[in-house]
Motif scaffolding. Structure first.
Motif, short mmCIF file in Angstrom:
data_model
loop_
_atom_site.label_atom_id
_atom_site.label_comp_id
_atom_site.label_asym_id
_atom_site.label_seq_id
_atom_site.Cartn_x
_atom_site.Cartn_y
_atom_site.Cartn_z
N ARG A 69 32.87 65.30 58.91
CA ARG A 69 31.99 63.66 57.83
C ARG A 69 30.85 63.70 58.69
NH1 ARG A 69 37.29 60.26 57.03
NH2 ARG A 69 39.09 61.18 58.44
N ASP A 70 30.26 63.32 57.73
CA ASP A 70 29.03 62.17 57.23
C ASP A 70 28.89 62.07 58.46
OD1 ASP A 70 28.44 63.70 55.66
OD2 ASP A 70 28.17 62.17 53.57
N VAL A 71 27.81 61.65 59.14
CA VAL A 71 27.68 61.15 60.81
C VAL A 71 26.27 60.16 60.77
CG1 VAL A 71 27.26 61.19 63.16
CG2 VAL A 71 28.24 62.70 61.98
N VAL A 72 27.00 58.65 60.79
CA VAL A 72 25.61 57.26 60.97
C VAL A 72 25.63 56.81 62.64
CG1 VAL A 72 25.57 54.97 59.98
CG2 VAL A 72 26.73 56.59 58.69
N VAL A 73 24.68 57.27 62.44
CA VAL A 73 24.14 56.70 63.90
C VAL A 73 23.81 55.37 63.69
CG1 VAL A 73 22.90 57.19 66.27
CG2 VAL A 73 23.48 58.81 64.26
N HIS A 74 23.92 54.61 65.08
CA HIS A 74 23.65 53.22 64.93
C HIS A 74 22.97 52.41 65.65
CE1 HIS A 74 27.01 51.05 63.20
NE2 HIS A 74 27.50 52.10 63.41
N PRO A 75 21.81 51.98 66.14
CA PRO A 75 20.22 51.91 66.47
C PRO A 75 20.53 51.65 68.08
CG PRO A 75 20.30 49.98 64.47
CD PRO A 75 21.24 51.18 65.14
N ILE A 76 21.47 51.08 68.71
CA ILE A 76 22.13 50.82 69.78
C ILE A 76 21.89 52.29 70.62
CG2 ILE A 76 24.42 50.58 69.43
CD1 ILE A 76 24.34 48.41 71.65
N VAL A 77 22.49 53.32 69.75
CA VAL A 77 23.07 54.89 70.30
C VAL A 77 21.12 55.47 70.94
CG1 VAL A 77 23.88 56.83 70.33
CG2 VAL A 77 24.91 54.61 69.38
N GLU A 113 33.70 55.07 65.37
CA GLU A 113 34.89 54.98 64.93
C GLU A 113 34.87 55.50 63.10
OE1 GLU A 113 36.09 50.96 63.59
OE2 GLU A 113 34.05 49.96 63.94
N VAL A 114 35.89 56.15 62.59
CA VAL A 114 35.73 56.51 61.37
C VAL A 114 35.94 55.01 60.77
CG1 VAL A 114 36.42 57.71 59.41
CG2 VAL A 114 36.31 58.64 61.62
N SER A 115 35.16 55.00 59.87
CA SER A 115 35.18 53.67 57.97
C SER A 115 34.51 54.17 57.22
CB SER A 115 34.71 52.81 58.98
OG SER A 115 33.41 52.69 59.08
N ASP A 116 35.02 53.76 55.61
CA ASP A 116 33.92 54.37 54.67
C ASP A 116 34.10 56.03 54.90
OD1 ASP A 116 33.93 51.57 54.37
OD2 ASP A 116 31.79 51.33 54.99
N TYR A 117 35.03 56.67 55.17
CA TYR A 117 34.87 57.94 55.29
C TYR A 117 33.45 58.71 56.03
CZ TYR A 117 38.15 57.24 51.41
OH TYR A 117 39.37 56.56 50.48
N SER A 118 32.91 58.10 57.18
CA SER A 118 31.93 58.20 57.99
C SER A 118 32.77 57.87 59.32
CB SER A 118 30.87 57.87 57.22
OG SER A 118 29.90 57.83 55.61
N LEU A 119 31.58 58.82 59.46
CA LEU A 119 31.90 58.54 61.17
C LEU A 119 30.61 57.49 61.77
CD1 LEU A 119 33.35 59.39 63.68
CD2 LEU A 119 31.74 61.03 64.04
N HIS A 120 31.22 56.77 62.34
CA HIS A 120 29.94 55.83 62.84
C HIS A 120 30.44 55.41 64.25
CE1 HIS A 120 29.45 53.56 58.69
NE2 HIS A 120 30.00 53.72 58.81
#
Length: 371
Positions: free
Chosen positions: A55-63, A89-96
């Motif tokens: 899956r595509d990876v989405v990194v959040h600012p807190i990380v 967690e996985v949501s919208d076919y992406s790994l958040h």
């Protein structure tokens, strides 16, 4: 080989079919078409499932903030790197990737194969994080490489005990270019001549994303980080310059890719070509007269506003200069008048003193005469 159908046999022997046989044959053809459609859909679903594994990876600012804080506390000013666990967690076919925590890690700088990771601490921390948020699970680990190292495959295998397909995010805490300071990788099996399969890292797309609440928090942090001495105009100009530099870099990358595709050095990717075509379609038509006129009027309005602003600024500066000169002149005049008054007062005091001395001498002379 399939046996010939009734329709094919009748066409071969030249005999017409009965009405009932024709209907039966039509029903059979429809059933076969449905089966073929179902098989195609199953194949598509299988392909989708295969694609969803990576899956595509989405990194959040807190990380990002957590990784930088970990590096500044442990390895700032050294050549060491820090390692930690990623939660998400996985949501919208992406790994958040929504959270992370640091893990004690040491490695021998001379021998990269010698390393230590405290998995007991890792398990205890994850148990506490799970009590806070049950949706978050272990999705991988991070490293401040800034590149992949030889021991990363073994560390990745250790994390496979907690997650079937962990992701490795390599962070660059000292970015130099106008790019995202991270790269995401999955591990895949590589077929070799040996019977034992080797694993290697596969790069996957990664982006930075945030929920609405996180965006508000990041905006407040950016307000505090900005330099208070710099004006808002200077900050805006700096942001525009940074954005233009990033755009120029992307255009250079597009040009290099297209030149390599034309030269035959790289295979053509239909998805990339489609995205480029979308970009070119969204660009305005610069040959139209209406667009040229609208741009000219907008630039003229902006230049007129700038001209008026510069005129007002120069007028105010001249006004302040004249007022300053007049103020200095009045102060000098007041100072000269004060000096004259002081001089006159001094002269008067001297005259009074002389008179007093003369009167004293006369009195002394009179007393002598009397004696």
């Amino acid at each position: 080989l399939k046996p010939p159908s009734i329709r094919e046999a009748s066409a071969y022997f030249g005999q017409p079919l009965a009405m009932g046989e024709e209907k039966k044959e039509e029903k059979k053809d429809k059933k076969e078409e449905k089966k073929d459609d179902e098989k195609k859909e199953e194949k598509k679903d299988e392909k989708k499932e295969v694609k969803k594994d990576k899956r595509d990876v989405v990194v959040h600012p807190i990380v990002l903030l957590g990784v930088v804080d970990h590096y500044n506390r442990v390895a700032k000013g050294t050549t060491k790197r820090v390692v930690g666990t990623l939660l998400g967690e996985v949501s919208d076919y992406s790994l958040h990737i929504t959270n992370c925590f640091a893990v004690p890690f040491e490695e021998d700088p001379r021998d990269p194969q010698v390393w230590f990771l405290d998995h007991n601490y890792h398990e205890q921390m994850f148990a506490m994080f799970k009590k806070v948020n049950t949706k978050e699970r272990i999705v991988g680990w991070y490293s401040t490489g800034p590149k992949i190292k030889p021991s990363d495959l073994k560390i990745h295998e250790l994390y496979r005990q907690y997650c079937p397909e962990p992701v490795l995010v390599v962070m660059d805490v000292h970015p130099k270019d106008m790019e995202l300071p991270m790269e995401a990788y999955y591990s895949v099996q590589e077929q070799t001549a040996d019977e034992v399969f080797k694993r290697t890292f596969l790069h996957v797309p990664s982006t930075v994303g945030a929920f609405e609440a996180e965006e508000v928090g990041v905006e407040h942090l950016l307000r505090d980080i900005k330099n208070a001495s710099a004006s808002t105009l200077a900050v805006r100009v700096g942001d525009k310059i940074g954005a233009l530099k990033g755009l120029a870099m992307r255009l250079r990358e597009i040009s290099q890719y297209l030149s390599q595709v034309v030269a035959g050095k790289l295979p053509m990717n239909q998805e990339i070509i489609y995205q480029l075509q979308e970009i070119f379609n969204l660009m305005p038509d610069q040959d139209s007269e209406e667009l040229v006129k609208s741009l000219a009027t907008e630039t003229n309005d902006m230049m007129l506003a700038l001209y008026l602003g510069s005129m007002l600024r120069s007028t105010v500066a001249l006004h302040n200069l004249i007022n300053n000169k007049m103020r200095n002149k009045t102060l000098k005049e007041k100072g000269a008048d004060g000096k004259d008054k002081k001089a006159e007062d001094g002269k008067e005091k001297k005259g009074d003193d002389e008179k007093k001395e003369g009167d004293g001498k006369d009195k002394k002379d009179d007393s002598k005469d009397k004696k």
